[in-house]
Design a protein around this motif. Structure first.
Motif, PDB file in Angstrom:
ATOM      1  N   ASP A 107      46.003  25.649  50.834  1.00  0.00           N
ATOM      2  CA  ASP A 107      46.786  24.897  49.850  1.00  0.00           C
ATOM      3  C   ASP A 107      46.996  25.740  48.588  1.00  0.00           C
ATOM      4  N   LEU A 108      46.016  26.585  48.310  1.00  0.00           N
ATOM      5  CA  LEU A 108      46.132  27.432  47.113  1.00  0.00           C
ATOM      6  C   LEU A 108      45.369  28.729  47.361  1.00  0.00           C
ATOM      7  N   VAL A 109      46.013  29.848  47.021  1.00  0.00           N
ATOM      8  CA  VAL A 109      45.319  31.142  46.984  1.00  0.00           C
ATOM      9  C   VAL A 109      45.396  31.648  45.552  1.00  0.00           C
ATOM     10  N   LEU A 110      44.225  31.819  44.957  1.00  0.00           N
ATOM     11  CA  LEU A 110      44.140  32.357  43.592  1.00  0.00           C
ATOM     12  C   LEU A 110      43.941  33.867  43.701  1.00  0.00           C
ATOM     13  N   LEU A 111      44.693  34.619  42.892  1.00  0.00           N
ATOM     14  CA  LEU A 111      44.588  36.078  42.926  1.00  0.00           C
ATOM     15  C   LEU A 111      44.464  36.612  41.507  1.00  0.00           C
ATOM     16  N   GLY A 112      43.677  37.664  41.340  1.00  0.00           N
ATOM     17  CA  GLY A 112      43.726  38.436  40.106  1.00  0.00           C
ATOM     18  C   GLY A 112      44.658  39.614  40.343  1.00  0.00           C
ATOM     19  N   LEU A 113      44.974  40.347  39.282  1.00  0.00           N
ATOM     20  CA  LEU A 113      45.833  41.525  39.420  1.00  0.00           C
ATOM     21  C   LEU A 113      45.075  42.741  38.906  1.00  0.00           C
ATOM     22  N   GLY A 114      44.927  43.719  39.768  1.00  0.00           N
ATOM     23  CA  GLY A 114      44.253  44.942  39.328  1.00  0.00           C
ATOM     24  C   GLY A 114      45.192  45.826  38.522  1.00  0.00           C
ATOM     25  N   PRO A 115      44.656  46.740  37.728  1.00  0.00           N
ATOM     26  CA  PRO A 115      45.501  47.630  36.895  1.00  0.00           C
ATOM     27  C   PRO A 115      46.365  48.579  37.733  1.00  0.00           C
ATOM     28  N   ASP A 116      46.047  48.650  39.043  1.00  0.00           N
ATOM     29  CA  ASP A 116      46.871  49.486  39.939  1.00  0.00           C
ATOM     30  C   ASP A 116      47.815  48.618  40.776  1.00  0.00           C
ATOM     31  N   GLY A 117      47.868  47.333  40.438  1.00  0.00           N
ATOM     32  CA  GLY A 117      48.774  46.435  41.149  1.00  0.00           C
ATOM     33  C   GLY A 117      48.186  45.845  42.410  1.00  0.00           C
ATOM     34  N   HIS A 118      46.876  46.007  42.625  1.00  0.00           N
ATOM     35  CA  HIS A 118      46.265  45.366  43.802  1.00  0.00           C
ATOM     36  C   HIS A 118      46.024  43.894  43.544  1.00  0.00           C
ATOM     37  N   ILE A 119      46.015  43.157  44.634  1.00  0.00           N
ATOM     38  CA  ILE A 119      45.637  41.748  44.623  1.00  0.00           C
ATOM     39  C   ILE A 119      44.639  41.562  45.762  1.00  0.00           C
ATOM     40  N   ALA A 120      43.713  40.629  45.586  1.00  0.00           N
ATOM     41  CA  ALA A 120      42.591  40.510  46.519  1.00  0.00           C
ATOM     42  C   ALA A 120      41.997  41.914  46.663  1.00  0.00           C
ATOM     43  N   SER A 121      41.798  42.376  47.894  1.00  0.00           N
ATOM     44  CA  SER A 121      41.421  43.793  48.046  1.00  0.00           C
ATOM     45  C   SER A 121      42.495  44.548  48.796  1.00  0.00           C
ATOM     46  N   LEU A 122      43.723  44.133  48.552  1.00  0.00           N
ATOM     47  CA  LEU A 122      44.877  44.851  49.110  1.00  0.00           C
ATOM     48  C   LEU A 122      45.229  45.961  48.127  1.00  0.00           C
ATOM     49  N   PHE A 123      44.566  47.081  48.296  1.00  0.00           N
ATOM     50  CA  PHE A 123      44.714  48.206  47.365  1.00  0.00           C
ATOM     51  C   PHE A 123      45.839  49.133  47.805  1.00  0.00           C
ATOM     52  N   PRO A 124      46.475  49.797  46.831  1.00  0.00           N
ATOM     53  CA  PRO A 124      47.572  50.723  47.175  1.00  0.00           C
ATOM     54  C   PRO A 124      47.117  51.790  48.177  1.00  0.00           C
ATOM     55  N   ASP A 125      48.052  52.171  49.045  1.00  0.00           N
ATOM     56  CA  ASP A 125      47.815  53.292  49.977  1.00  0.00           C
ATOM     57  C   ASP A 125      46.588  53.089  50.864  1.00  0.00           C
ATOM     58  N   THR A 126      46.346  51.853  51.249  1.00  0.00           N
ATOM     59  CA  THR A 126      45.252  51.597  52.199  1.00  0.00           C
ATOM     60  C   THR A 126      45.827  50.927  53.446  1.00  0.00           C
ATOM     61  N   PRO A 127      45.130  51.078  54.576  1.00  0.00           N
ATOM     62  CA  PRO A 127      45.623  50.481  55.828  1.00  0.00           C
ATOM     63  C   PRO A 127      45.722  48.955  55.745  1.00  0.00           C
ATOM     64  N   ALA A 128      44.982  48.374  54.797  1.00  0.00           N
ATOM     65  CA  ALA A 128      44.980  46.895  54.696  1.00  0.00           C
ATOM     66  C   ALA A 128      46.383  46.363  54.443  1.00  0.00           C
ATOM     67  N   LEU A 129      47.219  47.199  53.827  1.00  0.00           N
ATOM     68  CA  LEU A 129      48.569  46.722  53.443  1.00  0.00           C
ATOM     69  C   LEU A 129      49.471  46.515  54.651  1.00  0.00           C
ATOM     70  N   THR A 130      49.129  47.147  55.749  1.00  0.00           N
ATOM     71  CA  THR A 130      50.040  47.069  56.906  1.00  0.00           C
ATOM     72  C   THR A 130      49.467  46.239  58.050  1.00  0.00           C
ATOM     73  N   VAL A 131      48.346  45.588  57.794  1.00  0.00           N
ATOM     74  CA  VAL A 131      47.741  44.743  58.844  1.00  0.00           C
ATOM     75  C   VAL A 131      48.557  43.459  58.962  1.00  0.00           C
ATOM     76  N   THR A 132      49.044  43.195  60.169  1.00  0.00           N
ATOM     77  CA  THR A 132      49.858  41.971  60.335  1.00  0.00           C
ATOM     78  C   THR A 132      49.276  41.054  61.412  1.00  0.00           C
ATOM     79  N   ASP A 133      48.350  41.581  62.228  1.00  0.00           N
ATOM     80  CA  ASP A 133      47.907  40.788  63.391  1.00  0.00           C
ATOM     81  C   ASP A 133      46.615  40.031  63.150  1.00  0.00           C
ATOM     82  N   THR A 134      46.065  40.136  61.941  1.00  0.00           N
ATOM     83  CA  THR A 134      44.854  39.337  61.672  1.00  0.00           C
ATOM     84  C   THR A 134      44.945  38.767  60.254  1.00  0.00           C
ATOM     85  N   ILE A 135      44.126  37.758  59.983  1.00  0.00           N
ATOM     86  CA  ILE A 135      44.195  37.111  58.670  1.00  0.00           C
ATOM     87  C   ILE A 135      43.192  37.722  57.697  1.00  0.00           C
ATOM     88  N   THR A 136      42.289  38.535  58.232  1.00  0.00           N
ATOM     89  CA  THR A 136      41.361  39.265  57.356  1.00  0.00           C
ATOM     90  C   THR A 136      41.273  40.700  57.850  1.00  0.00           C
TER      91      THR A 136
END
Ligand code: 6PG
Length: 236
Positions: free
Chosen positions: A135-164
């Protein structure tokens, strides 16, 4: 995707506005579906919001028995470690609310391997929420533009087949587990909560499109999408 932006004069008014939004969203979800599924942000910014929610009058305005708390991301540390997002939320809010322990779903970092934590947490989300969206996802914003632990230039950004997913964050020399875009974008509401002058530079770069392709800019929420920030962060 462009968010609806709310700018408050100072951090206290920001906290009150975000608290009222959280309570309103929780009450609406519980009225409509009998339950409120929320993923909490980590870091330091949301601590004030959590503390406010745990105080009167706000704590009296939500049926906490019908709330399920999850976490948008977690550092792979013990649950009682000072870096733990769960510990921050527990001390700031959860210990003070009449929410059943069984409704607080922290990431099982005691499993050790980040991958094992990610797999187990995905199961917890699926078993608890079935196919319902957050119903709600709360996110902070990192100084590099990351949200949650979706950090720039990491494989996490392209994961589409799982929710974590799990990832190693080089600059922090730490393993993390995060919700992926798929589940964040599916939420009924996403709030990015930003405070303080230290975030003015990244906010400016994003809102003026001086920088593009940052993790927060890849968000495409299908539901309501808000940025709540104070004037210090907005640069106004
Ligand atoms: C984390 C958070 C992270 C955080 C931002 C902003 O685990 O650190 O989930 O995404 O929200 O880094 O952190 P601050 O609020 O401390 O600036």
């Amino acid at each position: 995707m462009k968010p609806q932006t709310r700018v408050l004069p100072d951090s206290n008014q920001l906290i009150i506005a975000a608290t009222e939004q959280f309570v309103s969203t929780a009450r609406n979800a519980i009225a409509k579906r009998g339950v409120f599924y929320v993923a909490l942000a980590g870091g330091s910014t949301p601590k004030g919001l959590y503390q406010q929610l745990a105080q009167s009058p706000y704590r009296d305005q939500v049926d906490w028995q019908r709330v399920h708390f999850f976490f948008g991301d977690e550092r792979c540390v013990p649950a009682d470690h000072d870096d733990s997002n769960f510990k921050m939320a527990r001390l700031a809010m959860l210990d003070a609310l009449p929410v059943p322990d069984s409704n607080v779903h922290r990431m099982p970092t005691e499993l050790g391997e980040a991958k094992a934590v990610a797999v187990a947490y995905a199961e917890t989300i699926k078993q608890t929420m079935q196919s319902a969206p957050f119903d709600l996802v709360l996110l902070g914003l990192g100084p590099d533009g990351h949200i949650a632990s979706l950090f720039p230039d990491t494989p996490a950004l392209t994961v589409t087949d799982t929710i974590t997913t799990d990832l190693y964050v080089e600059k922090f020399d730490s393993w993390r587990v995060t919700l992926t875009y798929a589940v964040i974008n599916a939420a009924r509401q996403v709030i990015v909560f930003i405070a303080g002058e230290a975030k003015a530079a990244i906010v400016h770069d994003i809102t003026t499109q001086t920088v593009t392709g940052l993790p927060v800019q890849k968000l495409a929420p299908s539901g309501d999408y808000y940025w709540y920030m104070d004037q210090a962060a907005s640069g106004q």
